[in-house]
Design a protein around this motif. Structure first.
Motif, PDB file in Angstrom:
ATOM      1  N   HIS A 202      -2.035  -6.369  -2.428  1.00  0.00           N
ATOM      2  CA  HIS A 202      -3.309  -6.068  -3.066  1.00  0.00           C
ATOM      3  C   HIS A 202      -3.349  -6.699  -4.463  1.00  0.00           C
ATOM      4  CE1 HIS A 202      -4.692  -3.281  -0.013  1.00  0.00           C
ATOM      5  NE2 HIS A 202      -3.562  -2.599  -0.076  1.00  0.00           N
ATOM      6  N   ILE A 215       0.667  -4.738   0.754  1.00  0.00           N
ATOM      7  CA  ILE A 215      -0.095  -4.375   1.947  1.00  0.00           C
ATOM      8  C   ILE A 215       0.853  -4.027   3.090  1.00  0.00           C
ATOM      9  CG2 ILE A 215      -1.633  -5.319   3.732  1.00  0.00           C
ATOM     10  CD1 ILE A 215      -3.053  -6.884   1.541  1.00  0.00           C
ATOM     11  N   SER A 287      -5.691   4.077  -1.607  1.00  0.00           N
ATOM     12  CA  SER A 287      -5.062   4.106  -2.929  1.00  0.00           C
ATOM     13  C   SER A 287      -4.782   5.520  -3.441  1.00  0.00           C
ATOM     14  CB  SER A 287      -5.970   3.392  -3.931  1.00  0.00           C
ATOM     15  OG  SER A 287      -5.576   3.673  -5.260  1.00  0.00           O
ATOM     16  N   TYR A 308      -8.051   0.507  -3.401  1.00  0.00           N
ATOM     17  CA  TYR A 308      -7.564  -0.363  -2.338  1.00  0.00           C
ATOM     18  C   TYR A 308      -7.333   0.440  -1.067  1.00  0.00           C
ATOM     19  CZ  TYR A 308      -2.967   1.383  -3.888  1.00  0.00           C
ATOM     20  OH  TYR A 308      -1.914   2.180  -4.247  1.00  0.00           O
ATOM     21  N   ASP A 310      -5.720  -0.374   3.237  1.00  0.00           N
ATOM     22  CA  ASP A 310      -5.197  -1.366   4.167  1.00  0.00           C
ATOM     23  C   ASP A 310      -4.907  -0.711   5.506  1.00  0.00           C
ATOM     24  OD1 ASP A 310      -2.364  -0.336   4.098  1.00  0.00           O
ATOM     25  OD2 ASP A 310      -2.476  -1.058   2.031  1.00  0.00           O
ATOM     26  N   GLY A 332      -6.164  -5.876   4.065  1.00  0.00           N
ATOM     27  CA  GLY A 332      -6.435  -4.945   2.980  1.00  0.00           C
ATOM     28  C   GLY A 332      -7.529  -5.452   2.060  1.00  0.00           C
ATOM     29  N   SER A 334      -9.116  -4.707  -2.030  1.00  0.00           N
ATOM     30  CA  SER A 334      -8.807  -4.092  -3.320  1.00  0.00           C
ATOM     31  C   SER A 334      -9.786  -4.584  -4.366  1.00  0.00           C
ATOM     32  CB  SER A 334      -7.367  -4.418  -3.743  1.00  0.00           C
ATOM     33  OG  SER A 334      -7.103  -5.801  -3.672  1.00  0.00           O
TER      34      SER A 334
END
Length: 790
Positions: A202, A215, A287, A308, A310, A332, A334
């Protein structure tokens, strides 16, 4: 609160998790045994699970190479496999927990002679000291998922874990870039299931290979390979190292779940059967750095909130009796915004700048379909078709240092899409000789725009392009065991790029000799080449005739690698490894005009290198000596100590030899850990990491010029001449694991930089104070992790 919520959700869905269970709670240990070259199943192999001198269970592999050991009590065991025609192996520390079945994939190597006496041997797919690749002889080691969970400071990140290996250091605490033997992180090759992939992080910057958060998900990864020099012929387009990543199959007999909260995200995962012989494994995370900010813990990003998410997945199914189809994918997104007015000037800010607004949007991912087919009992063919993509958008506002009024002066948009085809053919000519050949073809389409000084008389398009390029690689390599004690690998790798229209033929050679008494000597050589970062080829130079691409004819950067070393195994517990290396780099991009610039010093910034007017006239060298002492995990104890002494130099177009940006001269790591059994169901763990390197090398700022121009101006004639104080950091990880009847709960806290050492990060010119300011790397940061498997 989030930890408690996840646990409560698990209890509501599965109330049996917390019910008292008898001490006889048991699980299943199962798997398959195949030939290491052809992957053909091996029938009639004896598999036993032991604890101490007692045999707990035993089984014989079926016609499909499968074995199942049922009714295994919770705890740690040793798994042993014996076959008449193959070398035996023994895997220690097979951990049986309440949360998951143990599923193993074991590949055995055929004995050189059927009459050979039984020798101590281990399986490449499970042994911590051996790589998956049977062609690897020098400067290679396995990356094991358990180590990312066990090592203090790793945060479940393969790149951060690799920084503990000999010859590897981190560029800085803000990112997970890995500097291998004095080389730029941009010299790394990243592969997933044999396919080249883009930066797997990310907030990664275009043209780099690192970032703040990975990621890659260690709940999905399997044992993988990591190379630091003279890697085998199957790998190319890299001069620093290789991370060859693999993912594991999901459970194909029952559904299992994981819920986890840690540095890399709050995640949920599921795996299980779709139909007979088919499994699916999926993990999603979001995140948690934003949660750290909410509870008052700094994540090193100032007042900005990093967003973020993923996803990682793998699907696997058998196709008839001879084929296997695998689908793998990861991706992912971000984004983060740093507003200069919100920057706390009293704290370290790895990313933000009080004089700018910075807005970043980053997306990347890859997907592939791989088909493996056994043509006969000695031949395996593989074909992978895949794609990867990257989309990086950046906006920058300059702030008046008095009024803080923003003005958009920079915009960048980088989009690339790559179509990949990877094929290989492995054939076992005999028990002594294996031949492998293959290809990698990547066709990349790029749409790049980078504008600076927007609206000013100096406005410039550094890059503006929409074009495609193709990188083609072919290789053939062979391994031959001249005797039980002596083996060699020889190979040729070729690659051609339409960018710069360059072609390379690269020989590779490795030799290993088992002397006796646990001692072996090995050596290797390789010629390696690498294309330049995509951005570099398209950089434009303003001229009276308009913008000109002055880097478009750049060829490969090349390097000779030479390695010699020795391994000494002591009583199957301690391993000592000494390795010396020499790397000679040539055809390094440098400026046409006389300067200290060389492209091999780039690769750790959050923006691409914009240098124009380059030619392949630079040189460099890396020389070093590395020592590793490792105690494998046994009786709850592990240790890893590495010491590297090295020198890294280069010459730019001015012909002056200088330190590279990564010439710290030495690096030392010490990792020790212990697992304490509190009860039959609960374990307490402690891990300590000490890391020290020579001081970072910085190019000094020209104070007078910076004050005149009210921006940072560096004295490039003194590039990388100022050595900062030596780096030191201590991390401590504490963990607790408890097995319930149908689940396992784990909690740990990683105390990063527990001594709060002040390590220099960088120097900046501050127009508000008209001074040079020194910023420091990450201070003390506790990182908790909660994990529930059921």
């Amino acid at each position: 609160r989030l930890f408690a919520l996840i646990f409560a959700l698990g209890v509501l869905l599965h109330p049996e998790l917390v019910k008292a269970q008898p001490d006889t709670s048991v699980r299943v240990v199962r798997g398959t045994v195949v030939d290491a070259v052809s992957l053909a199943p091996i029938i009639g192999v004896t598999v036993t699970l032991t604890r101490g001198d007692a045999t707990i269970k035993g089984a014989i592999t079926t016609s499909s190479g499968a074995f199942t050991l049922k009714g295994i009590p919770l705890g740690r065991y040793t798994l042993r496999v014996k076959s008449i025609a193959h070398e035996p192996y023994s895997q220690e520390n097979v951990l049986v927990t309440a949360g998951k079945d143990v599923i193993l994939s074991i590949a055995l190597e055929e004995r050189l002679r059927a009459t050979d006496a039984i020798v101590v041997s281990v399986d490449r797919s499970t042994d911590a000291t051996l790589t998956n690749s049977d062609m690897a002889i020098v400067s290679a080691r396995a990356f094991n998922v358990d180590d990312t969970k066990r090592y203090a400071g790793s945060l479940g990140d393969p790149s951060r874990m690799a920084q503990n290996f000999a010859g590897v250091v981190g560029a800085n605490d803000a990112r997970n870039d890995i500097v291998v033997r004095g080389n730029s992180p941009a010299g790394m090759v990243w592969q997933m299931e044999g396919m080249n992939i883009p930066n797997p992080n990310h907030f990664g910057a275009f043209g780099t290979q690192g970032g703040p958060v990975s990621i890659l998900n260690n709940n999905v990864l399997a044992k993988s390979d990591f190379f630091t020099s003279a890697f085998p012929a199957s790998y190319g387009n890299g001069i620093a190292g290789v991370f060859d990543l693999r993912t594991r199959n999901g459970n194909d007999e029952k559904f299992e779940y994981v819920a986890q909260v840690g540095f890399n995200g709050a995640e949920l995962g599921v795996e299980g059967p779709l139909w007979q012989g088919a499994s699916l494994l999926v993990n999603y995370r979001y995140s948690t750095l934003a949660l750290f900010n909410q509870i008052g813990l700094s994540a090193g990003t100032g007042g900005a909130v990093p967003n973020y998410q993923d996803i990682n997945l793998r699907f696997n199914t058998s196709v008839g009796d001879q084929g296997t189809l695998t689908v793998f994918a990861a991706g992912g997104t971000s984004d983060i915004s740093f507003f200069g007015a919100d920057i706390d000037t009293a704290e370290a800010n790895f990313y933000g700048d009080e004089n700018r607004n910075i807005l970043v949007d980053y997306r990347t991912g890859w997907a592939g379909v791989r088909y493996d087919h056994r043509l006969d009992e000695n031949t395996l063919a593989s074909l992978t078709i895949g794609a990867s993509a990257l989309d990086n958008n950046f906006g920058g506002d300059s702030l008046d240092w008095q009024t803080k009024s923003p003005y958009r002066d920079q915009e960048a948009s980088f989009t690339t899409t790559t179509l990949s085809a990877v094929g290989s053919l492995r054939h076992k000519l005999s028990a002594a000789t294996t031949l492998v050949g293959g290809f990698l073809i990547d066709r990349r389409s790029a749409d790049l725009l980078d504008r600076t000084d927007i609206g000013l008389s100096t406005e410039r398009d550094n890059v503006r392009v929409a074009e495609s390029d193709v990188l083609t690689q072919f290789y053939v390599t062979a391994r031959h065991r001249l005797s039980q004690e002596l083996s060699a690998t020889v190979g040729i790798h070729t690659q051609q790029s339409t960018l710069g229209d360059d072609f390379a033929v690269e020989p590779r050679l490795g030799l290993a000799w088992y002397v006796g008494n646990g001692v072996s000597i090995h050596g290797g050589y390789g010629l390696h080449s690498q294309t330049q970062p995509l951005y570099t080829y398209y950089v434009q130079t303003p001229t009276q005739q308009g913008p000109q691409r002055t880097n478009s004819s750049l060829g490969f950067t090349r390097a000779h690698h030479a390695v010699i070393g020795t391994d000494w195994f002591v009583e199957e517990t301690w391993r000592f490894k000494l390795e010396a290396y020499y790397q000679s780099l040539f055809d390094v991009p440098v400026t046409i005009r006389s300067s200290s610039y060389a492209a091999i010093n780039s690769g750790t910034d959050f923006a691409p290198d914009t240098q124009d007017s380059l030619i392949n006239n630079g040189t460099g060298r890396n020389i070093g000596l590395e020592l590793t002492a490792e105690h494998s995990f046994r009786d709850g104890f592990f240790a890893l100590a590495t010491v590297s002494v090295f020198d890294s130099k280069y010459k730019g177009s001015d012909g002056i030899e200088r330190n590279t940006a990564y010439n710290m001269n030495y690096a030392a790591n010490l990792l020790v850990g212990k697992e304490f059994n509190l009860t039959d169901r609960s374990v307490f763990t402690v891990s300590i990491r000490l890391a020290a390197t020579g001081g970072r090398l910085l190019t000094p700022l020209d104070v007078n010029a910076s004050q005149r121009q009210t921006e940072a101006v560096f004295d490039e004639s003194r590039a990388f001449s100022e050595r900062q104080p030596a780096y030191f950091r201590a991390d401590v990880k504490l963990g607790y694991r408890v097995d319930f009847g149908a689940a396992t709960m784990e909690f740990s806290v990683d105390l990063q930089n527990v001594s709060n050492a002040e390590n220099v990060f960088l120097q900046r010119y501050n127009p508000r104070t008209n001074t040079i300011a020194t910023e420091f790397q990450q201070g003390f940061l506790p990182v908790p992790t909660f994990r529930l498997t059921f």
